[in-house]
Design a protein around this motif. Structure first.
Motif, short mmCIF file in Angstrom:
data_model
loop_
_atom_site.label_atom_id
_atom_site.label_comp_id
_atom_site.label_asym_id
_atom_site.label_seq_id
_atom_site.Cartn_x
_atom_site.Cartn_y
_atom_site.Cartn_z
N THR A 152 0.65 -1.03 0.01
CA THR A 152 0.06 -0.18 0.10
C THR A 152 0.95 1.28 0.25
OG1 THR A 152 -1.73 -1.21 1.33
CG2 THR A 152 -1.84 1.22 1.41
N ALA A 153 0.55 2.25 -0.89
CA ALA A 153 1.62 3.58 -1.14
C ALA A 153 1.43 4.22 0.06
CB ALA A 153 1.24 4.28 -2.28
N LEU A 154 2.53 4.83 0.66
CA LEU A 154 2.65 5.63 1.49
C LEU A 154 2.80 7.09 1.33
CD1 LEU A 154 4.90 3.65 4.00
CD2 LEU A 154 2.18 3.65 4.03
N LEU A 155 3.48 7.21 0.08
CA LEU A 155 3.46 8.50 -0.44
C LEU A 155 2.89 8.71 -1.92
CD1 LEU A 155 7.40 8.92 0.25
CD2 LEU A 155 5.39 10.16 1.68
N GLU A 156 2.58 9.86 -2.43
CA GLU A 156 1.98 10.20 -3.59
C GLU A 156 2.70 9.52 -4.83
OE1 GLU A 156 1.27 14.12 -3.97
OE2 GLU A 156 -0.10 14.26 -2.41
N ASP A 157 4.22 9.27 -4.76
CA ASP A 157 4.67 9.00 -6.01
C ASP A 157 4.76 7.40 -6.19
OD1 ASP A 157 6.50 8.97 -3.88
OD2 ASP A 157 8.15 10.04 -4.98
N GLU A 158 4.30 6.72 -5.05
CA GLU A 158 4.17 5.37 -5.00
C GLU A 158 3.03 4.64 -5.55
OE1 GLU A 158 7.00 5.40 -0.90
OE2 GLU A 158 4.91 4.10 -0.80
N MET A 159 3.12 3.22 -5.77
CA MET A 159 1.85 2.75 -6.40
C MET A 159 1.46 1.47 -5.21
SD MET A 159 2.55 2.12 -10.51
CE MET A 159 1.08 1.33 -10.80
N SER A 160 0.12 1.44 -5.23
CA SER A 160 -0.35 0.29 -4.47
C SER A 160 -0.80 -0.71 -5.26
CB SER A 160 -1.58 0.92 -3.64
OG SER A 160 -1.56 1.85 -2.98
N LEU A 161 -0.51 -2.08 -4.99
CA LEU A 161 -0.75 -3.04 -5.99
C LEU A 161 -1.10 -4.49 -4.98
CD1 LEU A 161 1.95 -2.79 -8.51
CD2 LEU A 161 -0.15 -2.39 -8.89
N GLU A 162 -1.90 -5.37 -5.40
CA GLU A 162 -2.19 -6.58 -4.77
C GLU A 162 -1.23 -7.63 -5.21
OE1 GLU A 162 -4.25 -6.77 -2.58
OE2 GLU A 162 -4.98 -4.77 -2.69
N GLN A 163 -1.12 -8.74 -4.59
CA GLN A 163 -0.28 -9.76 -5.03
C GLN A 163 -0.99 -10.61 -6.19
OE1 GLN A 163 0.29 -12.53 -1.91
NE2 GLN A 163 1.02 -14.24 -3.28
N GLY A 164 0.17 -10.69 -7.10
CA GLY A 164 -0.18 -11.32 -8.10
C GLY A 164 -0.61 -10.37 -9.63
N GLU A 165 -0.35 -9.16 -9.37
CA GLU A 165 -0.42 -8.39 -10.52
C GLU A 165 0.71 -8.13 -11.39
OE1 GLU A 165 -2.63 -4.60 -10.07
OE2 GLU A 165 -2.90 -4.90 -8.30
N THR A 166 0.39 -8.01 -12.95
CA THR A 166 1.61 -8.05 -13.74
C THR A 166 1.73 -6.45 -13.78
OG1 THR A 166 0.82 -10.17 -14.50
CG2 THR A 166 2.41 -8.80 -15.97
#
Length: 392
Positions: A238-252
């Motif tokens: 889960t992104a903590l900063l604006e320039d990060e990305m939140s992704l779930e497990q198994g995403e390409t």
């Protein structure tokens, strides 16, 4: 917690030492059940003596009674003279030997003789002093684990880095730092955790807390690759900063910039952002094995370090996510324009269909009219006139 045991033994390489006389020692990274990781140094003669005692302790498993029952791996005896070429050639044998030891039954792989041999000794903590005329030469194993003379071309001089801020370790396998500490980097992991040594201490350190003494660290980062490499997320974040990305497990996703601090720039469709590299695995590889290697959290980012003191007045600025997105979109658009149309690609509705062109026959040259007989006789030579007159 139970009795201690070793989870894995990895051969890092070997050192050529000159005190008290020239000799070679092998470097092993020993990973214990409490997730601690220790580096120990052993001569080959010591390893062979350990091997002989192990065979005496377990004669059945050593094949002394029935050769077909042997499960303890073989190890060649030391030579009378061990040079650098011999030390290099033994690395593959020692790697296989250590892997086989860890796969033996528990009564052997966790016996006191084996555990005591790979425990840290006082000599393992004695690093070369500045007073030594000639310091040891370090030769590291290739990353693929295969060793031959062509892979090792010469001594590897460990790179020296400086801590830009205080760092408090959170586990026994890490190493605490104070601002200004100078460390030697033994291994640079793509996860952003680097294995370093400093005086009598060794351990993992976040790369974001280090800078080289001779040049800004950003210059070491490779250039972005906007073509992208396919990766799969092996752990949700889960992104903590604006320039990060939140992704779930198994995403390409696609990796477009691999930064040394372990925070890579990734692309999903037209969106880019930072993501921990230790939670990524190349597409098509075993994700279960990669998940088992996650032993610690993601390293801190350089932007999150407070009171950082760098000795470099000017450093190469990192790209913003807006720049990554613009360059990424521009690269993809250029790629689409350069791509040739498919054999069944539909025609654009904005372009009217042109009628098929018919090939016109090439014009033939005009044949001049045949001259009259009088004109021929008037213009021909005297020789031709005599021949015509004689033929009549």
């Amino acid at each position: 917690m139970g009795d201690p045991f070793i989870r894995h033994i990895a051969l890092l390489g070997f050192e050529k030492r000159f005190v008290p006389s020239q000799h070679y020692v092998y470097m092993f990274l020993v990973k214990w059940q409490d997730l601690s990781e220790k580096v120990v140094y052993r001569r080959f003669t010591e390893i062979y003596e350990f091997h002989k005692i192990l065979k005496e302790m377990f004669p059945i498993e050593a094949g002394d009674i029935t050769p077909e029952n042997r499960i303890i791996p073989h190890l060649p005896a030391p030579r009378w003279f061990d040079g650098q070429r011999v030390a290099e050639s033994r690395q593959g044998t020692l790697t296989e030997y250590c892997n086989s030891l860890m796969n033996l039954p528990v009564k052997i792989s966790r016996c006191p003789h084996l555990l005591n041999f790979f425990k840290v000794r006082p000599d393992d903590l004695k690093l070369p002093t500045d007073s030594q005329v000639k310091k040891p030469e370090t030769y590291l194993m290739p990353r693929d684990g295969k060793s031959n003379a062509a892979d090792i071309t010469g001594p590897i001089i460990l790179q020296t880095y400086r801590a830009i801020a205080d760092y408090e370790k959170s586990s026994g396998s890490e190493m605490a730092l104070a601002t200004g500490d100078v460390v030697d980097v033994v291994e640079k992991s793509q996860s952003g955790w680097w294995f370093c040594q400093m005086k009598t201490k060794r351990g993992w350190v976040p790369a974001s807390y280090l800078e080289p003494l001779d040049s800004p660290d950003e210059a070491e980062d490779p250039e972005p690759n906007y073509a992208g490499e396919p990766y799969v997320t092996i752990k949700a974040y889960t992104a903590l900063l604006e320039d990060e990305m939140s992704l779930e497990q198994g995403e390409t996703i696609e990796v477009i910039h691999k930064l040394l601090d372990g925070w890579w720039v990734i692309r999903k469709e037209d969106v880019t952002g930072y993501f921990p590299s230790m939670y990524l695995q190349q597409a098509g590889q075993d994700t279960d094995q990669a998940q088992s290697r996650i032993k610690r959290g993601a390293p801190p980012r350089r932007s999150s370090i407070r009171n950082a003191h760098s000795i470099h007045q000017q450093s190469r600025k990192r790209l913003s996510q807006d720049t990554y997105r613009r360059n990424s979109v521009r690269f993809l658009q250029q790629g689409r324009r350069r791509a040739p149309p498919g054999p069944q690609s539909p025609r654009s509705p904005l372009k009217e269909e042109e009628p098929p062109k018919t090939e016109r026959p090439k014009p033939q040259p005009a044949v001049p009219p045949r001259p009259s007989a009088d004109l021929i006789l008037h213009r021909c030579s005297e020789s031709t006139k005599r021949k015509l007159a004689s033929s009549v």
